[in-house]
Design a protein around this motif. Structure first.
Motif, mmCIF file in Angstrom:
data_model
loop_
_atom_site.group_PDB
_atom_site.id
_atom_site.type_symbol
_atom_site.label_atom_id
_atom_site.label_comp_id
_atom_site.label_asym_id
_atom_site.label_seq_id
_atom_site.Cartn_x
_atom_site.Cartn_y
_atom_site.Cartn_z
ATOM 1 N N TRP A 261 0.856 -1.187 0.000
ATOM 2 C CA TRP A 261 0.000 0.000 0.000
ATOM 3 C C TRP A 261 0.896 1.243 0.000
ATOM 4 O O TRP A 261 1.055 1.914 1.013
ATOM 5 N N PRO A 262 1.494 1.574 -1.120
ATOM 6 C CA PRO A 262 2.497 2.655 -1.161
ATOM 7 C C PRO A 262 1.919 4.039 -0.873
ATOM 8 O O PRO A 262 2.691 4.961 -0.584
ATOM 9 N N THR A 263 0.598 4.202 -0.945
ATOM 10 C CA THR A 263 0.014 5.515 -0.631
ATOM 11 C C THR A 263 -0.366 5.633 0.834
ATOM 12 O O THR A 263 -0.891 6.670 1.258
ATOM 13 N N LEU A 264 -0.119 4.590 1.629
ATOM 14 C CA LEU A 264 -0.466 4.625 3.053
ATOM 15 C C LEU A 264 0.453 5.595 3.784
ATOM 16 O O LEU A 264 1.676 5.538 3.659
ATOM 17 N N ARG A 265 -0.149 6.499 4.566
ATOM 18 C CA ARG A 265 0.613 7.477 5.354
ATOM 19 C C ARG A 265 0.082 7.472 6.782
ATOM 20 O O ARG A 265 -1.078 7.103 7.033
ATOM 21 N N THR A 286 13.808 4.229 11.126
ATOM 22 C CA THR A 286 13.081 3.584 10.034
ATOM 23 C C THR A 286 13.476 4.259 8.715
ATOM 24 O O THR A 286 14.151 5.287 8.718
ATOM 25 N N PRO A 287 13.031 3.734 7.581
ATOM 26 C CA PRO A 287 13.344 4.397 6.304
ATOM 27 C C PRO A 287 12.447 5.594 6.010
ATOM 28 O O PRO A 287 12.572 6.201 4.945
ATOM 29 N N PHE A 288 11.580 5.966 6.932
ATOM 30 C CA PHE A 288 10.592 6.997 6.654
ATOM 31 C C PHE A 288 11.069 8.390 7.031
ATOM 32 O O PHE A 288 11.893 8.567 7.938
ATOM 33 N N GLN A 289 10.518 9.375 6.339
ATOM 34 C CA GLN A 289 10.689 10.782 6.698
ATOM 35 C C GLN A 289 9.447 11.222 7.461
ATOM 36 O O GLN A 289 8.358 10.689 7.266
ATOM 37 N N TYR A 290 9.631 12.210 8.315
ATOM 38 C CA TYR A 290 8.472 12.711 9.054
ATOM 39 C C TYR A 290 8.525 14.229 9.155
ATOM 40 O O TYR A 290 9.584 14.862 9.043
ATOM 41 N N ALA A 291 7.324 14.784 9.350
ATOM 42 C CA ALA A 291 7.195 16.221 9.585
ATOM 43 C C ALA A 291 6.578 16.425 10.955
ATOM 44 O O ALA A 291 5.720 15.642 11.388
ATOM 45 N N LEU A 292 7.029 17.478 11.650
ATOM 46 C CA LEU A 292 6.416 17.857 12.912
ATOM 47 C C LEU A 292 5.225 18.767 12.644
ATOM 48 O O LEU A 292 5.329 19.731 11.887
ATOM 49 N N PHE A 293 4.124 18.489 13.281
ATOM 50 C CA PHE A 293 2.919 19.268 13.065
ATOM 51 C C PHE A 293 3.145 20.738 13.410
ATOM 52 O O PHE A 293 2.665 21.628 12.710
ATOM 53 N N SER A 294 3.894 20.998 14.468
ATOM 54 C CA SER A 294 4.116 22.381 14.904
ATOM 55 C C SER A 294 4.964 23.174 13.927
ATOM 56 O O SER A 294 4.974 24.408 13.968
ATOM 57 N N GLN A 295 5.671 22.480 13.015
ATOM 58 C CA GLN A 295 6.575 23.163 12.096
ATOM 59 C C GLN A 295 6.091 23.125 10.647
ATOM 60 O O GLN A 295 6.847 23.480 9.734
ATOM 61 N N LEU A 296 4.864 22.714 10.434
ATOM 62 C CA LEU A 296 4.347 22.660 9.074
ATOM 63 C C LEU A 296 4.277 24.056 8.466
ATOM 64 O O LEU A 296 3.684 24.962 9.050
ATOM 65 N N TRP A 300 1.916 18.642 3.728
ATOM 66 C CA TRP A 300 2.616 17.490 4.300
ATOM 67 C C TRP A 300 2.897 16.482 3.190
ATOM 68 O O TRP A 300 1.995 15.940 2.584
ATOM 69 N N ASN A 301 4.179 16.218 2.947
ATOM 70 C CA ASN A 301 4.579 15.312 1.872
ATOM 71 C C ASN A 301 5.284 14.052 2.374
ATOM 72 O O ASN A 301 5.483 13.106 1.614
ATOM 73 N N GLU A 302 5.682 14.032 3.645
ATOM 74 C CA GLU A 302 6.416 12.888 4.179
ATOM 75 C C GLU A 302 5.469 11.715 4.463
ATOM 76 O O GLU A 302 4.244 11.859 4.437
ATOM 77 N N GLU A 303 6.056 10.568 4.756
ATOM 78 C CA GLU A 303 5.228 9.393 5.060
ATOM 79 C C GLU A 303 4.520 9.521 6.409
ATOM 80 O O GLU A 303 3.444 8.949 6.610
#
Length: 426
Positions: A261-265, A286-296, A300-303
């Motif tokens: 499910w490559p579109t799963l976030r 993990t291999p994932f990138q993340y964004a902090l909600f407070s810094q959006l 949001w483009n990360e996993e």
């Protein structure tokens, strides 16, 4: 005599644990800046007008459950300012954001000279305590100053009841100052009676969390969310109110599911936002990138989106296709699964849900949610929901029906409170 022994116990406990509190405050900042109020100083100035109504809600869950009651009290008693106390900082953050509250503060330590000072300063007409917060010295001082104490949305889990029953000889005098116990269920009421409470003062009215769950975010709140986080693309799995030991399983599941499910976030919302740095460190493994909600500052483009602020969870459910509710894969007792259920989100949770025993029973009886037997079932259960949109729809529809059918506790609670607030007992 019992209150004196209890006070001595509290003092000894405070002295023995003082180094731990100091170290924790320095390391995490969790209690920094709160001690003056906890000692009965730097309290809000009593508002001008009728005597205020003091509502105490220990943390986020209790503050959220109290929102409907607070709105109703503000509407019914507009001349009586509402004062809201909490124990936790996260609870205080939510409390400060609520409309209609005249002032918020931290609950004082339960020592007689401290609570006397607080009561003299605030001069409340009544003290309403959410759920089952028992403070013997505070209750006793309210009795001495003829201030009615009401326990609202009370609950006693079988485990808590077993512990309290060991000290039944002490519980009866500690509970005696409470004018009314408004319990969530008949079983909770029976347990409170078994501890020695006066049968004339114990009723059950249902769970306020059902009524609160049916209150959708306001248009202004949804607009604020859309400006902060436009509707994201892909399939959104929201893991809500997670605790240490749960994020690892969630991240492992995400890694297992993404190839198919490559579109799963993932929107990951720790129960305590101050843990964001710790959870971020787990994500970086993990291999994932993340964004902090407070810094959006952009879409949001990360996993993964890591939510590090309070007050957004009920709004973020609007974006979710699947919700996991935490505090349930570990023996914590579970967090509020009624919120996603009320919004028609297919909801799953782990085996440890004693804090929501009745809600879980009703959801499962109506096939309106999924309960995992253990953490190994997380991945296959999410995979099942991803593969079956019709099942997701059915779970969500049934869940909304369960929440709606159990509403009404707020009105029953207000009816029970009315005699005490309209004419406070002498």
């Amino acid at each position: 005599m019992l209150h004196a022994l209890y006070t001595l116990f509290v003092l000894i406990l405070l002295l023995l644990t003082l180094p731990w509190w100091v170290i924790r405050s320095l390391r995490t900042g969790k209690y920094r800046g709160t001690m003056r109020q906890r000692l009965g100083f730097a309290l809000p100035k009593p508002p001008v007008g009728a005597a205020p109504i003091w509502i105490h809600a220990v943390s986020v869950g209790e503050v959220m459950a109290a929102q409907g009651l607070l709105r109703a009290l503000h509407a019914r008693y507009p001349d009586s300012p509402l004062l809201l106390s909490t124990v936790t900082k996260t609870g205080q953050e939510i409390a400060r954001s609520l409309p209609g509250i005249s002032a918020t503060f931290y609950l004082p330590l339960d020592l007689p000279w401290i609570v006397r000072r607080v009561l003299k300063h605030l001069q409340p007409r009544a003290l309403i305590v959410m759920e089952t917060e028992l403070w013997p010295n505070l209750f006793q001082q309210c009795k001495l100053q003829q201030i009615p104490v009401i326990l609202v949305n009370g609950r006693l889990s079988p485990r808590s009841f077993r512990h309290y029953r060991l000290f039944r000889w002490a519980m009866k005098p500690f509970l005696e100052p409470v004018h009314l116990f408004i319990m969530q269920s008949a079983a909770d009421a029976e347990r409170m009676l078994a501890l020695g409470s006066d049968p004339q003062r114990v009723i059950h009215s249902g769970n306020l969390k059902y009524d609160q769950a049916l209150q959708p975010p306001t248009p202004a709140q949804l607009q604020e969310l859309a400006e902060r986080l436009p509707p994201p693309s892909g399939i959104i799995w929201l893991a809500a109110s997670t605790h240490p030991g749960e994020e690892e399983s969630i991240l492992d599941s995400l890694q297992s599911l993404r190839p198919q499910w490559p579109t799963l976030r993932l929107i990951l919302v720790p129960r305590h936002p101050e843990r964001a740095a710790t959870v971020g460190a787990l994500i970086r493994q993990t291999p994932f990138q993340y964004a902090l909600f407070s810094q959006l500052s952009a879409p949001w483009n990360e996993e993964i989106l890591l939510v590090d602020q309070v007050g957004w969870l009920t709004r973020l459910y609007r974006y979710a296709h699947i919700a996991f509710v935490g505090g349930s894969l570990i023996p914590h007792g579970g967090q509020n699964m009624l919120e996603p259920a009320s919004q028609g989100i297919p909801t799953l949770f782990g085996p440890h849900t004693v804090n929501f025993r009745q809600a879980v029973q009703q959801l499962l009886e109506k096939q309106a949610a999924l309960q995992l037997p253990d953490r190994t079932a997380l991945t296959p259960t999410v995979q099942q929901l991803l593969a079956d949109p019709e099942l997701r729809q059915q779970l969500g529809t049934r869940a909304q029906a369960v929440v709606a059918s159990n509403s009404g506790a707020l009105q029953r609670t207000l009816q029970a409170l009315q005699p005490l607030l309209d004419t406070p007992p002498l």
